[in-house]
Scaffold this motif. Structure first.
Motif, PDB file in Angstrom:
ATOM      1  N   ILE A 297       0.852  -1.187   0.000  1.00 10.58           N
ATOM      2  CA  ILE A 297       0.000   0.000   0.000  1.00 10.58           C
ATOM      3  C   ILE A 297       0.888   1.238   0.000  1.00 10.58           C
ATOM      4  N   SER A 298       0.278   2.384  -0.223  1.00 14.40           N
ATOM      5  CA  SER A 298       1.037   3.632  -0.232  1.00 14.40           C
ATOM      6  C   SER A 298       1.324   4.077   1.197  1.00 14.40           C
ATOM      7  N   SER A 299       2.316   4.950   1.352  1.00 16.42           N
ATOM      8  CA  SER A 299       2.637   5.483   2.675  1.00 16.42           C
ATOM      9  C   SER A 299       1.456   6.262   3.249  1.00 16.42           C
ATOM     10  N   ARG A 300       0.727   6.950   2.360  1.00 24.76           N
ATOM     11  CA  ARG A 300      -0.436   7.725   2.828  1.00 24.76           C
ATOM     12  C   ARG A 300      -1.506   6.795   3.393  1.00 24.76           C
ATOM     13  N   THR A 301      -1.784   5.697   2.682  1.00 18.99           N
ATOM     14  CA  THR A 301      -2.783   4.748   3.169  1.00 18.99           C
ATOM     15  C   THR A 301      -2.330   4.124   4.481  1.00 18.99           C
ATOM     16  N   LEU A 302      -1.048   3.814   4.570  1.00 17.11           N
ATOM     17  CA  LEU A 302      -0.534   3.244   5.810  1.00 17.11           C
ATOM     18  C   LEU A 302      -0.733   4.212   6.974  1.00 17.11           C
ATOM     19  N   ARG A 303      -0.405   5.482   6.762  1.00 12.79           N
ATOM     20  CA  ARG A 303      -0.562   6.458   7.841  1.00 12.79           C
ATOM     21  C   ARG A 303      -2.005   6.554   8.296  1.00 12.79           C
ATOM     22  N   ARG A 304      -2.947   6.490   7.354  1.00 12.53           N
ATOM     23  CA  ARG A 304      -4.366   6.537   7.726  1.00 12.53           C
ATOM     24  C   ARG A 304      -4.744   5.325   8.579  1.00 12.53           C
ATOM     25  N   ARG A 305      -4.272   4.150   8.180  1.00 11.72           N
ATOM     26  CA  ARG A 305      -4.613   2.947   8.932  1.00 11.72           C
ATOM     27  C   ARG A 305      -3.934   2.933  10.301  1.00 11.72           C
ATOM     28  N   ILE A 306      -2.737   3.512  10.377  1.00 18.64           N
ATOM     29  CA  ILE A 306      -2.056   3.602  11.665  1.00 18.64           C
ATOM     30  C   ILE A 306      -2.856   4.497  12.611  1.00 18.64           C
ATOM     31  N   GLN A 307      -3.354   5.632  12.100  1.00 19.46           N
ATOM     32  CA  GLN A 307      -4.139   6.538  12.938  1.00 19.46           C
ATOM     33  C   GLN A 307      -5.422   5.866  13.407  1.00 19.46           C
TER      34      GLN A 307
END
Length: 331
Positions: A297-307
């Protein structure tokens, strides 16, 4: 003349025999006088070659002294099968000969030996033979640099014959570059995998009988110790057990196609495989870019899922996520 399509010398038919044999095939047979005249050799030599072909089952012999060819599709197949049986008998005694070799080696080293090995070919040979020799368990501490080709087929073959494969990976194993591990393939091949922030050595052990340990962790070095010494094996076994006990387990990704749950309101549930692996990589200190690459996945998607995961666990950082996950028995 018929073009040569197979090296008949592999089944004992040398070049002189093959020359006579092909001459007979073209004419359907012949006598020793015919062969001597056609090949320009003495009659006694021609007869000796014909007799050898007869013993190999490639020609038949009449009372008149004439030799007739046998269909090579049958005769050569029979000859090959005879050689295969001979080779199989040699393979069957390999274990006995190997035991003699091991006994002699132990005698010259005063018991179970420890040797220094270096060079890609030598290290690779010992490494592959070590894994192939395992009967109960393979244990490994894995970290860069990676000097050998991927060994997934060896691990899969070991698992298929009932060998337990356990590996602890350093977080740097998942960084970009040569040898980068793919999370989706680790446990899917039957391996039990865990991750830890760092490892001091590279180690591979087969049962409690032999081990290889790295002596240098630079990119251009292959120096290793190969040991069968019981005291050293016991120490290495305890070292592995220490890192295995403290490392974070990686899940099997059996639901790898399913996204992480989006709702932060689910309080009473078990973590998904992706969430378990995400938390394990958090604890090991793997960088966000490497984690995103492992999940595809993209870094942006990862950051959203982490949040979203932080919100469910009631925290705002990696450390807090680890503490909250431990309280829920997620890790």
């Amino acid at each position: 003349m018929v073009e040569q399509t197979a090296p008949l010398d592999l089944v004992g038919v040398d070049s002189e025999m093959e020359k006579v044999y092909r001459r007979l095939l073209e004419r359907g047979g012949g006598t020793s006088d015919d062969v001597a005249e056609a090949c320009g050799i003495p009659q006694s030599q021609a007869l000796a070659l014909l007799e050898r072909l007869h013993r190999f089952g490639l020609v038949s012999r009449r009372a008149s002294g004439e030799f007739l060819t046998v269909d090579p599709r049958h005769a050569l197949r029979t000859l090959v099968e005879a050689h295969e049986r001979q080779l199989a008998s040699i393979r069957d005694v390999a274990g006995t000969l190997g035991a003699i070799f091991d006994t002699a080696k132990r005698a010259t080293t005063g018991g179970h030996g420890t040797i220094f090995i270096s060079g890609p070919d030598v290290v690779g040979d010992h490494y592959y033979r070590l894994k192939q020799a395992a009967r109960t368990e393979i244990r490994a501490l894995i970290r860069p640099p990676f000097l050998l080709a991927p060994n997934e087929p060896l691990d899969e073959a070991a698992v298929s014959r009932g060998v337990r494969v356990r590996a602890v990976y350093a977080a740097s194993s998942f960084d970009a570059g040569r040898g980068s591990q793919e999370l989706s393939h680790l446990v899917s091949r039957g391996e039990e995998a865990r991750i830890t922030p760092a490892l001091p050595i590279k180690l591979t052990m087969a049962d409690q009988s032999a081990a290889m340990v790295s002596l240098n962790l630079t990119d251009d070095s292959t120096d290793c110790l190969f040991t069968e010494a019981p005291p050293l094996l016991q120490a290495l076994s305890e070292l592995f057990d220490h890192y295995w006990a403290t490392a974070s387990p990686l899940a099997s990704n059996s639901n790898s196609d399913a996204p992480m749950p989006d709702s932060p309101l689910k309080r009473k549930r078990n973590p998904s495989d992706k969430e378990q692996n995400l938390l394990a990589m958090f604890a090991a200190g793997v960088k966000d870019e490497a984690i995103a690459r492992q999940f595809g996945i993209s870094s942006r998607t990862l950051r959203r899922r982490i949040q979203e995961l932080y919100a469910e666990l009631g925290t705002t950082n990696r450390f807090g996520a680890g503490v909250a996950a431990a309280r829920r028995n997620w890790v």
